[in-house]
Design an enzyme around this catalytic site. Sequence first.
Site, PDB file in Angstrom:
ATOM      1  N   ASP A 102       0.819  -1.207   0.000  1.00  0.00           N
ATOM      2  CA  ASP A 102       0.000   0.000   0.000  1.00  0.00           C
ATOM      3  C   ASP A 102       0.852   1.256   0.000  1.00  0.00           C
ATOM      4  O   ASP A 102       1.540   1.552   0.972  1.00  0.00           O
ATOM      5  CB  ASP A 102      -0.923  -0.005   1.217  1.00  0.00           C
ATOM      6  N   ASP A 290      -2.521   5.662  -5.364  1.00  0.00           N
ATOM      7  CA  ASP A 290      -2.663   4.750  -4.237  1.00  0.00           C
ATOM      8  C   ASP A 290      -2.869   3.314  -4.696  1.00  0.00           C
ATOM      9  O   ASP A 290      -3.919   2.965  -5.221  1.00  0.00           O
ATOM     10  CB  ASP A 290      -3.858   5.209  -3.397  1.00  0.00           C
TER      11      ASP A 290
END
Length: 513
Positions: A102, A290
């Site tokens: 992430d 992201d």
Amino acid sequence: MRVATSLPFIVLSTASVGNALSLHRRDAPRVLEAPLERRHLDKPLVKRDPSSLGVSIGNNVWVDPSLRLLKDLEPDKLQRELSYLMNLTLGTPAQTFTLVLDTGSSDTWVVSANSSVQTDDAYNATASSTYKSLHSSYNATYAGGTTALGTYATDTLGLGSATVKDFQFVVVDESSANVGIAGVGYNISTYTASHEGKVYSNLPYALTSSGITASTAYSLFLNSASASTGTILFGGVNKAKYSGELQTLPIVPEYNEYPSLAIALTEITINNGSSTNPTTTNLPLSVSLDSGTTDTLLPEALAYEIYTALNATYVKEVNYAYVDCDQATNTDANVTYSFSGATITVSMSELVLDGTEKGFPEGTCVFGIAPSKPGVNILGDNFLRSAYVVYDLDNNEISLASAKYDSTKDDILEIGTGADAVPGASVVPSAVSSATGNGVQGTVTSEVASVTAVTITTTEISTTTAATGTTSASVTGATSTTSSSSSGMAALPTGNAKHLLSGLAGAGLLLMI
């Protein structure tokens, strides 16, 4: 009884990094390459819900934090539960973990073997001779209501052929999630940094401080929509994985800090095959790149313009639009994102998802761009697969180029130190370095009509007013390309929501204090 996650160990590539870890060889690049595996998780995890800005968990599996579980969906058709997973080890002897990679969060955490969380991927502290508790609490409450409670610790980290001693991470004792996270964002956005003013070396910084990489930077290549693997290359750039030239942009600061990996989106061009429609509605806009988010979240007025041009129909109840499934093969249509002139084009094959919703007409599929809430603007995996992205945390810059999928050879170069550290990259002149949409500065407001489905047309939406609501844009973009080094967040009021922006709709924390 623990439930298996069906995630086999991902063998980390050592062929390309064996020499890279022989640090006495000055001619060897200090890089570390780890493969990413794109996998479906155990249960269908679908439906982005921007009203819930946190981790949402269902049926004992990790859910993208901007997703929610629906009871009446068609799991055999859905792809939105895909995540990009990376292997690493912790402990002595080594214990293996498969974690969600992430870029939208900063802490690495694993589930404790003493937890009641059902997982086979658990960390046994007592089995490691190098484990040390830091006696520092981790108590994160996500805006969606999910909590993750645990304690910071250190242990020996293994990633490929590299070893990092005394690596700091979190051992989670209580959580609804059963798959851990490898956060690779800024170290000032870890929980302990934002809450206690204690900045530590998270994963990308730890690789640098250990001498494994020369710089705190990494490249992300998610590969095509049809591929099951991608790569993250710490400390380096693989020139064989992109076309054209890398173009460097400043990361957008938030109140003179750099808590998130966001750049300024300045224009979108929608090509429907018969006409080209450029728009700057609500732009410039700060958007996070992201990897912890599957789709794209944009302000309502901007999303509606895209729907109009591509003949998509928006359904309020599920906060998604649908298009004919055969649009996935429409090679004449696409969406191009511009960042002060640097462009990435995303094809319809990325935007038309292999999934549907109850009530959608037969032969239609979910369209992978959704209206966002103010301040929550994300370019997720269906954008990132079209780009080769270099995140340079040292210089607060991101470099972009179009991804190249057909290369069979590598051309890896080390990212150095100082200005212009990314090899082969050119700074975009007069790039916008600040924009609306980051933090609480979002300006979009809307009152959506209370109907089941609405088709947005050019007569129903404009850049200022619409039948479904009202929008406004407030541009604070600057032409300066300079950016200062990020600093600690100890001086920031930890209870101020505008600073709690790491990851937002990604696996990052939007913490409620």
